[in-house]
Design a protein around this motif. Sequence first.
Motif, PDB file in Angstrom:
ATOM      1  N   LEU A  65     -62.621  57.426  46.391  1.00 14.49           N
ATOM      2  CA  LEU A  65     -62.492  56.163  47.116  1.00 14.49           C
ATOM      3  C   LEU A  65     -63.839  55.462  47.263  1.00 14.49           C
ATOM      4  O   LEU A  65     -63.936  54.239  47.136  1.00 14.49           O
ATOM      5  N   THR A  66     -64.886  56.240  47.510  1.00 12.40           N
ATOM      6  CA  THR A  66     -66.223  55.662  47.630  1.00 12.40           C
ATOM      7  C   THR A  66     -66.672  55.052  46.309  1.00 12.40           C
ATOM      8  O   THR A  66     -67.226  53.942  46.259  1.00 12.40           O
ATOM      9  N   GLN A  67     -66.435  55.770  45.225  1.00 11.32           N
ATOM     10  CA  GLN A  67     -66.847  55.300  43.904  1.00 11.32           C
ATOM     11  C   GLN A  67     -66.067  54.050  43.492  1.00 11.32           C
ATOM     12  O   GLN A  67     -66.617  53.141  42.850  1.00 11.32           O
ATOM     13  N   VAL A  68     -64.789  53.986  43.848  1.00 12.79           N
ATOM     14  CA  VAL A  68     -63.981  52.808  43.522  1.00 12.79           C
ATOM     15  C   VAL A  68     -64.572  51.557  44.170  1.00 12.79           C
ATOM     16  O   VAL A  68     -64.713  50.507  43.532  1.00 12.79           O
ATOM     17  N   GLU A  69     -64.922  51.670  45.440  1.00 15.41           N
ATOM     18  CA  GLU A  69     -65.505  50.527  46.128  1.00 15.41           C
ATOM     19  C   GLU A  69     -66.812  50.092  45.469  1.00 15.41           C
ATOM     20  O   GLU A  69     -67.069  48.899  45.273  1.00 15.41           O
ATOM     21  N   ALA A  70     -67.651  51.065  45.111  1.00 15.30           N
ATOM     22  CA  ALA A  70     -68.938  50.749  44.483  1.00 15.30           C
ATOM     23  C   ALA A  70     -68.726  50.103  43.116  1.00 15.30           C
ATOM     24  O   ALA A  70     -69.439  49.163  42.738  1.00 15.30           O
ATOM     25  N   MET A  71     -67.748  50.599  42.366  1.00 12.85           N
ATOM     26  CA  MET A  71     -67.474  50.066  41.033  1.00 12.85           C
ATOM     27  C   MET A  71     -67.066  48.597  41.096  1.00 12.85           C
ATOM     28  O   MET A  71     -67.577  47.757  40.348  1.00 12.85           O
ATOM     29  N   PHE A  72     -66.154  48.265  42.012  1.00 11.79           N
ATOM     30  CA  PHE A  72     -65.702  46.878  42.101  1.00 11.79           C
ATOM     31  C   PHE A  72     -66.784  45.959  42.664  1.00 11.79           C
ATOM     32  O   PHE A  72     -66.901  44.810  42.239  1.00 11.79           O
ATOM     33  N   ALA A  73     -67.561  46.459  43.592  1.00 10.88           N
ATOM     34  CA  ALA A  73     -68.646  45.639  44.150  1.00 10.88           C
ATOM     35  C   ALA A  73     -69.648  45.285  43.057  1.00 10.88           C
ATOM     36  O   ALA A  73     -70.101  44.129  42.957  1.00 10.88           O
ATOM     37  N   TYR A  74     -69.998  46.254  42.226  1.00  9.54           N
ATOM     38  CA  TYR A  74     -70.951  46.006  41.139  1.00  9.54           C
ATOM     39  C   TYR A  74     -70.357  45.023  40.126  1.00  9.54           C
ATOM     40  O   TYR A  74     -71.025  44.070  39.699  1.00  9.54           O
ATOM     41  N   GLY A  75     -69.112  45.257  39.728  1.00  5.63           N
ATOM     42  CA  GLY A  75     -68.491  44.397  38.736  1.00  5.63           C
ATOM     43  C   GLY A  75     -68.367  42.964  39.201  1.00  5.63           C
ATOM     44  O   GLY A  75     -68.663  42.019  38.459  1.00  5.63           O
ATOM     45  N   ARG A  76     -67.931  42.786  40.455  1.00  5.63           N
ATOM     46  CA  ARG A  76     -67.793  41.430  40.983  1.00  5.63           C
ATOM     47  C   ARG A  76     -69.160  40.744  41.020  1.00  5.63           C
ATOM     48  O   ARG A  76     -69.286  39.559  40.660  1.00  5.63           O
ATOM     49  N   ASP A  77     -70.183  41.467  41.442  1.00  7.67           N
ATOM     50  CA  ASP A  77     -71.530  40.907  41.504  1.00  7.67           C
ATOM     51  C   ASP A  77     -72.016  40.489  40.120  1.00  7.67           C
ATOM     52  O   ASP A  77     -72.565  39.389  39.946  1.00  7.67           O
ATOM     53  N   MET A  78     -71.808  41.338  39.124  1.00 12.02           N
ATOM     54  CA  MET A  78     -72.246  41.025  37.762  1.00 12.02           C
ATOM     55  C   MET A  78     -71.523  39.798  37.221  1.00 12.02           C
ATOM     56  O   MET A  78     -72.138  38.909  36.602  1.00 12.02           O
ATOM     57  N   LEU A  79     -70.222  39.711  37.449  1.00 13.13           N
ATOM     58  CA  LEU A  79     -69.446  38.588  36.927  1.00 13.13           C
ATOM     59  C   LEU A  79     -69.831  37.276  37.601  1.00 13.13           C
ATOM     60  O   LEU A  79     -69.927  36.229  36.941  1.00 13.13           O
ATOM     61  N   LEU A  80     -70.068  37.319  38.885  1.00 11.91           N
ATOM     62  CA  LEU A  80     -70.474  36.096  39.576  1.00 11.91           C
ATOM     63  C   LEU A  80     -71.868  35.639  39.135  1.00 11.91           C
ATOM     64  O   LEU A  80     -72.139  34.433  39.036  1.00 11.91           O
TER      65      LEU A  80
END
Length: 442
Positions: A227-242
């Motif tokens: 669960l911790t890794q999932v949150e980190a993965m999406f936070a990084y991806g959203r940041d990169m895309l923006l």
Amino acid sequence: MGLQLVTETVLPDRGPQDPVNPIKFPMTPPVDLGEPLNFAGEQPWDAFKAMRESAPVMWHPLANKKLEGFWALTRYDDIRAASLDTKTWSSQMGGIMMAYATGERQHPKLHSASLNTMICLDAPHHMQLRREHMQFVKPNYVADLKTKVDAKISDLLDNVAKVGPKLNWVEHFSSQLPLFTLCEMLGVPEADRPKIREWMDMLEMASYVLGTQDLSSVDPQLVMNFLTQVEAMFAYGRDMLLKRRAEPTDDLLSAIANVEIDGERLPDEFLDGSWLLIIIAGNDTTRNSMSGGLRLLGQFPDQKAKVMADRSLIPNMVHEIVRMVSPVMYMRRTALNDTEIRGQQIAKGEKIVMWYGAGNRDPEMFANPDQFDITRENASRHIAFGVGSHVCMGQRIANMQLNAAYTQIFNRFPNIAWTGKQTVLPNNFTHSIGELEVDLGI
């Protein structure tokens, strides 16, 4: 009209375990295909054989009584026909998984992202999104990428030689190569790539953590880490895309971040879905075919001898490896209207699950299908990459990596051999080889 969010469907007015129409091929499932623990080893080839022969369109209830059962397809021709018939079978009506986690097992962001992604769209939006990826799979792009891949393979094999003679091939090679290739395409900074590797490994366990019925088998610490890794993965991806929206560069992330559908940019849910799809699709096929291929060469030493004597067989060998391994095991579709397959009436809204590995070992298509034959004339007709409008966009890149890797592996380590030791993770969506011990023969 812009993109509409995809949701999992629940059919009204009937028990979710019961099909509307009488079952033409009555058969108790030889193995529970909804239980990831049943895939912690080889795929259930014997069960698939029994289903192909006695119930090619088999009703399969799910152990979780809150979830709808599905019709399991195991014949090559049926899987191919359903894949091509997009007017009858939808990816968007309910998504592409046999079922999605419910209740406490459901991670809201992962659930939403797994539905709101290109692979879960029908026409016209599927093709509109798909076109934005096309420049990154064209022959000239793949040829340029191969130069970098060849150099990376050489570096990886240098390291393998230092670690050997016995080592976990997954850790030191087959997980590293697709990671490098994907990150080059995305433009991920070198310093961030170890995080991508962790998330790739984590997603290999998603089906087990979220889907197994045997909760006692799941380590609570594994769940917390997941669960911790999932949150980190999406936070990084959203940041990169923006960031790519604000400052586009010449990479795949920029293409995804700036695509417009009907004049509108992708909503946040589809940014998350695009990121999730990239991490999964850019990893599983190459990673598990690379490991599974060395396993096959160990199981069939006569075929190893053939390719060592004639390296021109490598491209066809790669097709045969992908056929035999079938790393992505299934995709689901949902009926847009009442229909039938092999005389089995299927009601609107019911699900089919197309088992690619079963189709790839259908003797009506592939003679002596359980034999690994690197000279098989129709090996390239496998359906491991899917068929039709949803065929895997990255198949050209996957094949390029596999061809390039085996060419250098055989040159550097002609005596490389699987020792017989492996760990296959409990995953009923991808055939996930977690460990594969090889002896370099040096």
